[in-house]
Design a protein around this motif. Structure first.
Motif, PDB file in Angstrom:
ATOM      1  N   UNK A 256      -6.453 -14.995  -0.059  1.00 15.19           N
ATOM      2  CA  UNK A 256      -5.989 -14.427   1.216  1.00 15.19           C
ATOM      3  C   UNK A 256      -4.475 -14.539   1.325  1.00 15.19           C
ATOM      4  N   UNK A 257      -3.924 -15.672   0.963  1.00 18.90           N
ATOM      5  CA  UNK A 257      -2.474 -15.866   1.017  1.00 18.90           C
ATOM      6  C   UNK A 257      -1.755 -14.986  -0.001  1.00 18.90           C
ATOM      7  N   UNK A 258      -2.341 -14.840  -1.192  1.00 23.27           N
ATOM      8  CA  UNK A 258      -1.697 -14.063  -2.253  1.00 23.27           C
ATOM      9  C   UNK A 258      -1.584 -12.589  -1.890  1.00 23.27           C
ATOM     10  N   UNK A 259      -2.536 -12.077  -1.119  1.00 24.66           N
ATOM     11  CA  UNK A 259      -2.563 -10.653  -0.811  1.00 24.66           C
ATOM     12  C   UNK A 259      -2.279 -10.365   0.658  1.00 24.66           C
ATOM     13  N   UNK A 260      -1.708 -11.308   1.363  1.00 23.69           N
ATOM     14  CA  UNK A 260      -1.466 -11.122   2.793  1.00 23.69           C
ATOM     15  C   UNK A 260      -0.452 -10.026   3.088  1.00 23.69           C
ATOM     16  N   UNK A 261       0.423  -9.717   2.148  1.00 22.73           N
ATOM     17  CA  UNK A 261       1.437  -8.690   2.368  1.00 22.73           C
ATOM     18  C   UNK A 261       0.928  -7.274   2.201  1.00 22.73           C
ATOM     19  N   UNK A 262      -0.289  -7.123   1.694  1.00 24.43           N
ATOM     20  CA  UNK A 262      -0.847  -5.784   1.487  1.00 24.43           C
ATOM     21  C   UNK A 262      -1.512  -5.360   2.793  1.00 24.43           C
ATOM     22  N   UNK A 263      -0.725  -4.674   3.617  1.00 24.74           N
ATOM     23  CA  UNK A 263      -1.185  -4.252   4.942  1.00 24.74           C
ATOM     24  C   UNK A 263      -0.934  -2.756   5.106  1.00 24.74           C
ATOM     25  N   UNK A 264      -1.582  -2.180   6.098  1.00 31.32           N
ATOM     26  CA  UNK A 264      -1.441  -0.753   6.369  1.00 31.32           C
ATOM     27  C   UNK A 264       0.030  -0.389   6.539  1.00 31.32           C
ATOM     28  N   UNK A 265       0.406   0.716   5.900  1.00 31.28           N
ATOM     29  CA  UNK A 265       1.774   1.208   5.987  1.00 31.28           C
ATOM     30  C   UNK A 265       2.660   0.818   4.816  1.00 31.28           C
ATOM     31  N   UNK A 266       2.275  -0.196   4.054  1.00 33.76           N
ATOM     32  CA  UNK A 266       3.073  -0.607   2.891  1.00 33.76           C
ATOM     33  C   UNK A 266       2.790   0.319   1.723  1.00 33.76           C
ATOM     34  N   UNK A 267       3.778   0.478   0.863  1.00 35.97           N
ATOM     35  CA  UNK A 267       3.605   1.283  -0.352  1.00 35.97           C
ATOM     36  C   UNK A 267       3.113   0.379  -1.478  1.00 35.97           C
ATOM     37  N   UNK A 268       2.187   0.926  -2.281  1.00 35.64           N
ATOM     38  CA  UNK A 268       1.608   0.135  -3.367  1.00 35.64           C
ATOM     39  C   UNK A 268       1.324   1.025  -4.574  1.00 35.64           C
ATOM     40  N   UNK A 269       1.154   0.354  -5.706  1.00 36.32           N
ATOM     41  CA  UNK A 269       0.796   1.017  -6.965  1.00 36.32           C
ATOM     42  C   UNK A 269      -0.485   0.362  -7.470  1.00 36.32           C
ATOM     43  N   UNK A 270      -1.398   1.175  -7.983  1.00 38.26           N
ATOM     44  CA  UNK A 270      -2.617   0.639  -8.579  1.00 38.26           C
ATOM     45  C   UNK A 270      -2.240   0.031  -9.930  1.00 38.26           C
ATOM     46  N   UNK A 271      -2.620  -1.218 -10.139  1.00 35.26           N
ATOM     47  CA  UNK A 271      -2.246  -1.888 -11.389  1.00 35.26           C
ATOM     48  C   UNK A 271      -3.255  -1.606 -12.501  1.00 35.26           C
TER      49      UNK A 271
END
Length: 124
Positions: A37-52
């Motif tokens: 939960x702590x490791x992925x807490x920054x992945x929230x709606x509106x953020x840009x991400x790339x599929x690894x």
């Protein structure tokens, strides 16, 4: 005094029965959940991400998007592809799963979302 992994193993070997070992397993599972939960807490709606590179099918790897809402457990997130990734997915010959109509500029991947562990944030 610091407790090392050898100390933990020794402690577990000395537990009297399966119920005691199960309690240790439950505590370890809870702790792993907290760490995730702590490791992925920054992945929230509106953020840009790339599929690894850990996601299958491989043709979805490295596509980029805006993260949408997370599911009830927080383990997956909706994924709205950006324009370039939409184009790449539409034209990828390996893609036999997603039919993206011409003229669609941003495509939301259907289903229950992408596992959070398969997303890397992109700094804006």
């Amino acid at each position: 005094m610091s407790i090392g992994i050898d100390d933990v193993r020794t402690f577990i070997r000395q537990l009297p029965d399966a119920a005691a070992v199960a309690q240790v397993q439950e505590a370890a599972a809870r702790r792993l959940g907290e760490i995730d939960k702590a490791a992925y807490s920054g992945i929230v709606a509106g953020r840009r991400a790339r599929i690894n590179d850990s996601l299958r099918p491989a043709f979805l790897r490295r596509l980029t998007s805006t993260v949408q809402e997370r599911n009830r457990t927080g383990s997956r997130a909706g994924f709205l592809l950006d324009e370039e990734s939409t184009r790449l997915l539409r034209t990828d010959p390996r893609n036999n799963r997603y039919r993206i109509p011409e003229g669609t500029t941003r495509y939301r991947l259907p289903g229950s979302g992408i596992p959070i562990s398969c997303l890397d944030l992109i700094e804006d």
